[in-house]
Design an enzyme around this catalytic site. Structure first.
Site, PDB file in Angstrom:
ATOM      1  NE  ARG A  92      22.926  76.344   4.543  1.00  0.00           N
ATOM      2  CZ  ARG A  92      23.230  75.136   5.045  1.00  0.00           C
ATOM      3  NH1 ARG A  92      22.795  74.755   6.227  1.00  0.00           N
ATOM      4  NH2 ARG A  92      23.981  74.291   4.351  1.00  0.00           N
ATOM      5  N   GLY A 132      22.433  67.432  18.891  1.00  0.00           N
ATOM      6  CA  GLY A 132      23.278  66.236  18.951  1.00  0.00           C
ATOM      7  C   GLY A 132      22.515  64.964  18.645  1.00  0.00           C
ATOM      8  N   PRO A 136      29.722  58.715  17.175  1.00  0.00           N
ATOM      9  CG  PRO A 136      31.504  58.807  18.686  1.00  0.00           C
ATOM     10  CD  PRO A 136      30.008  58.941  18.598  1.00  0.00           C
ATOM     11  CB  SER A 140      23.410  56.804   7.458  1.00  0.00           C
ATOM     12  OG  SER A 140      24.355  57.557   6.750  1.00  0.00           O
ATOM     13  CB  ALA A 244      17.864  71.430   9.155  1.00  0.00           C
ATOM     14  CD  GLU A 365      20.466  68.846   8.575  1.00  0.00           C
ATOM     15  OE1 GLU A 365      19.436  68.162   8.588  1.00  0.00           O
ATOM     16  OE2 GLU A 365      20.793  69.628   9.471  1.00  0.00           O
ATOM     17  CB  THR A 367      24.715  60.539   2.771  1.00  0.00           C
ATOM     18  OG1 THR A 367      23.909  59.353   2.746  1.00  0.00           O
ATOM     19  CG2 THR A 367      25.549  60.559   4.058  1.00  0.00           C
TER      20      THR A 367
HETATM   21  C1  LIG Z   1      30.719  69.444   9.028  1.00  0.00           C
HETATM   22  C2  LIG Z   1      29.658  68.535   9.574  1.00  0.00           C
HETATM   23  C3  LIG Z   1      28.712  69.027  10.469  1.00  0.00           C
HETATM   24  C4  LIG Z   1      27.748  68.177  11.015  1.00  0.00           C
HETATM   25  N1  LIG Z   1      26.845  68.671  11.934  1.00  0.00           N
HETATM   26  C5  LIG Z   1      26.007  67.812  12.584  1.00  0.00           C
HETATM   27  C6  LIG Z   1      25.148  68.279  13.627  1.00  0.00           C
HETATM   28  O1  LIG Z   1      25.099  69.481  13.924  1.00  0.00           O
HETATM   29  N2  LIG Z   1      24.400  67.373  14.310  1.00  0.00           N
HETATM   30  C7  LIG Z   1      24.419  66.042  14.013  1.00  0.00           C
HETATM   31  O2  LIG Z   1      23.725  65.269  14.688  1.00  0.00           O
HETATM   32  N3  LIG Z   1      25.214  65.572  13.005  1.00  0.00           N
HETATM   33  C8  LIG Z   1      26.006  66.427  12.289  1.00  0.00           C
HETATM   34  N4  LIG Z   1      26.828  65.952  11.281  1.00  0.00           N
HETATM   35  C9  LIG Z   1      26.878  64.521  11.016  1.00  0.00           C
HETATM   36  C10 LIG Z   1      26.197  64.094   9.745  1.00  0.00           C
HETATM   37  O3  LIG Z   1      24.805  64.241   9.839  1.00  0.00           O
HETATM   38  C11 LIG Z   1      26.629  62.654   9.451  1.00  0.00           C
HETATM   39  O4  LIG Z   1      27.981  62.719   9.070  1.00  0.00           O
HETATM   40  C12 LIG Z   1      25.788  61.995   8.366  1.00  0.00           C
HETATM   41  O5  LIG Z   1      24.504  61.691   8.845  1.00  0.00           O
HETATM   42  C13 LIG Z   1      26.448  60.705   7.835  1.00  0.00           C
HETATM   43  O6  LIG Z   1      26.818  59.875   8.882  1.00  0.00           O
HETATM   44  P1  LIG Z   1      28.306  59.266   8.922  1.00  0.00           P
HETATM   45  O7  LIG Z   1      29.287  60.366   8.701  1.00  0.00           O
HETATM   46  O8  LIG Z   1      28.428  58.487  10.177  1.00  0.00           O
HETATM   47  O9  LIG Z   1      28.412  58.340   7.666  1.00  0.00           O
HETATM   48  P2  LIG Z   1      27.889  56.810   7.555  1.00  0.00           P
HETATM   49  O10 LIG Z   1      26.502  56.721   8.039  1.00  0.00           O
HETATM   50  O11 LIG Z   1      28.917  55.924   8.173  1.00  0.00           O
HETATM   51  O12 LIG Z   1      27.893  56.618   5.983  1.00  0.00           O
HETATM   52  C14 LIG Z   1      29.098  56.459   5.221  1.00  0.00           C
HETATM   53  C15 LIG Z   1      28.711  56.200   3.767  1.00  0.00           C
HETATM   54  O13 LIG Z   1      27.882  55.024   3.692  1.00  0.00           O
HETATM   55  C16 LIG Z   1      26.646  55.350   3.064  1.00  0.00           C
HETATM   56  N5  LIG Z   1      25.565  54.564   3.670  1.00  0.00           N
HETATM   57  C17 LIG Z   1      25.208  54.470   4.987  1.00  0.00           C
HETATM   58  N6  LIG Z   1      24.139  53.685   5.117  1.00  0.00           N
HETATM   59  C18 LIG Z   1      23.778  53.301   3.874  1.00  0.00           C
HETATM   60  C19 LIG Z   1      22.736  52.478   3.336  1.00  0.00           C
HETATM   61  N7  LIG Z   1      21.781  51.931   4.114  1.00  0.00           N
HETATM   62  N8  LIG Z   1      22.690  52.277   1.993  1.00  0.00           N
HETATM   63  C20 LIG Z   1      23.612  52.870   1.175  1.00  0.00           C
HETATM   64  N9  LIG Z   1      24.619  53.649   1.615  1.00  0.00           N
HETATM   65  C21 LIG Z   1      24.694  53.864   2.946  1.00  0.00           C
HETATM   66  C22 LIG Z   1      26.456  56.837   3.324  1.00  0.00           C
HETATM   67  O14 LIG Z   1      25.559  57.400   2.383  1.00  0.00           O
HETATM   68  C23 LIG Z   1      27.880  57.337   3.177  1.00  0.00           C
HETATM   69  O15 LIG Z   1      28.171  57.489   1.814  1.00  0.00           O
HETATM   70  C24 LIG Z   1      27.744  66.805  10.656  1.00  0.00           C
HETATM   71  C25 LIG Z   1      28.676  66.338   9.715  1.00  0.00           C
HETATM   72  C26 LIG Z   1      29.614  67.180   9.165  1.00  0.00           C
HETATM   73  C27 LIG Z   1      30.603  66.659   8.176  1.00  0.00           C
END
Ligand SMILES: Cc1cc2nc3c(=O)[nH]c(=O)nc-3n(C[C@H](O)[C@H](O)[C@H](O)COP(=O)(O)OP(=O)(O)OC[C@H]3O[C@@H](n4cnc5c(N)ncnc54)[C@H](O)[C@@H]3O)c2cc1C
Length: 386
Positions: A92, A132, A136, A140, A244, A365, A367
């Site tokens: 999906r 994109g 890294p 969020s 999405a 999309e 958290t």
């Molecule tokens: C398999 C997979 C496919 C993906 N595909 C894409 C894609 O095609 N394109 C793309 O751009 N991205 C993609 N992503 C990335 C995804 O959108 C991000 O992983 C997501 O937005 C979370 O960012 P992060 O992993 O950096 O976590 P972080 O932002 O570092 O967050 C870590 C934790 O802290 C919490 N947190 C962060 N800020 C706050 C706040 N203000 N208050 C409370 N809690 C908070 C979060 O909820 C989470 O629990 C993909 C991720 C995965 C795993």
């Protein structure tokens, strides 16, 4: 009628919606179900072949109009996402990223030339797109992105890294979001442009039937025509995410349905203490609670889909759906796993695969926490993001 449809919600679908659902279900039966456990175990998926199959059926950019897109309703698109994700969340994701993120960005914000160049090929599955936004160090909080685009004569020069990008290693075009002197802008970047490299991210324990990568942009020179002219500011990529996320509201129900159907079948056929597992009150309580949650999620998805079709769906309403349906789908998958006992951890059954996949769906999309903050802001008028 599915035994899970306790409230007879299917009856409120149109004949056309039911037909589209049946066609996608058949496609998943033919092209995905027989192979997906193997793809998952090997961490490989034939993305190009699948994209062509999906393109033939009009599933790519299905809810968009013109340029070879099917122009279907939001509800029909949602039902397709549900059936695809009943196969696998990774499959999906291939369709969502292609249609709702990459194609939608070009369709909504691109120039006529960009649309003509990319959309018909993407709708047919001949070209694969990715999106994109995440970096890294910025997930969020995409407003803090460090990928830069600077003007150099008539060209743009992009530099930075995008991380966790679905489809990137197999993509022909990336929609890349970068900071410029005038704010965030989007670019349609052909993946064969000098300076662009895509590295596959390995060792994923979730969404293994999906290709995920890191995109490095090392002073990538692009003509002015690569910039998406209609996209000004962060609201542009966020509007793509809303598209999405609507698909995910539906898709998560598909993963949950597959788990529930598996658990129901298992509980009625497996005997312990001289009777089927399904005859124990504790098992029935689990099944009843899960089916109730599933029906609530289905009603929610249908309501949001109808709002989308009426042009009235707000992003915070999509947050309600994404938060609830993915969270509940994951809870259902985990509960179903308990009903299967030891077999629940086996790849012979789809339940653990779906549960593992839904961990990614919970995170990407937006958290759950981010969607809680969106809903909290709607309720209180106060932003608690930072
Ligand atoms: C398999 C997979 C496919 C993906 N595909 C894409 C894609 O095609 N394109 C793309 O751009 N991205 C993609 N992503 C990335 C995804 O959108 C991000 O992983 C997501 O937005 C979370 O960012 P992060 O992993 O950096 O976590 P972080 O932002 O570092 O967050 C870590 C934790 O802290 C919490 N947190 C962060 N800020 C706050 C706040 N203000 N208050 C409370 N809690 C908070 C979060 O909820 C989470 O629990 C993909 C991720 C995965 C795993």
């Amino acid at each position: 009628m599915s035994p899970l449809d306790l409230l007879d919600i299917d009856a409120s679908l149109s004949e056309e919606e039911r037909q589209i659902r049946a066609v996608v279900r058949q496609l998943v039966d033919d092209k995905v179900r027989p192979h997906v456990a193997g793809w998952y175990e090997q961490g490989r998926v034939p993305a190009r072949e699948l994209a062509r199959e999906f393109g033939k059926l009009g599933l790519l950019g299905m809810h968009l109009t013109g340029y070879g897109c099917a122009g279907s309703s939001a509800v029909a698109y949602g039902l397709a996402c549900l059936e695809l994700e009943a196969g696998d969340s990774g499959v999906r994701s291939l369709v969502s990223v292609q249609g709702s993120l990459a194609m939608y960005a070009i369709w909504r914000f691109g120039s006529e030339e960009q649309k003509q160049r990319w959309l018909p090929a993407m709708a047919a599955g001949e070209a694969i797109g990715c999106f994109g936004l995440t970096e890294p160090d910025h997930g969020s909080d995409p407003a803090s992105m460090t990928t830069r685009a600077r003007r150099d004569g008539g060209d743009w020069v992009l530099h930075g890294t995008k991380m966790w990008i679905t489809n990137a290693p197999v993509a022909d075009v990336a929609v890349v979001w970068a900071r410029t002197g005038e704010g965030v802008r989007g670019f349609a970047v052909p993946m064969d442009t000098p300076g662009v490299t895509a590295r596959e991210i390995g060792r994923k324990m979730s969404l293994r039937a999906s290709v995920t990568g890191e995109i490095s942009l090392d002073d990538v020179r692009l003509p002015a025509a690569a910039q998406l002219p209609g996209a000004t500011g962060l609201k542009a990529p966020l509007s793509c995410l809303t598209e999405a996320r609507h698909g995910i509201v539906w898709g998560a129900l598909g993963a949950a349905r597959e788990c529930l159907e598996t658990a129901l079948g298992y509980a009625t056929s497996r005997t312990q203490f001289g009777k089927p597992l399904a005859a124990f009150q504790l098992t029935q309580a689990k099944l009843a609670d899960m089916a109730v949650e599933w029906n609530k999620g289905y009603l929610l998805a249908l309501h949001l889909g109808r709002l989308a079709d009426a042009g009235r769906l707000r992003p915070d309403q999509v947050s309600v759906g994404k938060l609830n349906n993915v969270r509940e789908a994951l809870a259902i998958a985990r509960q179903c796993r308990t009903i299967l006992g030891a077999n629940g951890v086996s790849g012979e059954y789809p339940v653990m695969r779906h549960a593992n996949n839904l961990e990614s769906v919970l995170t990407y999309e937006g958290t759950s926490e981010i969607h809680q903050l969106v809903v909290g802001q709607r309720l209180t008028g106060l932003s608690a993001f930072a």
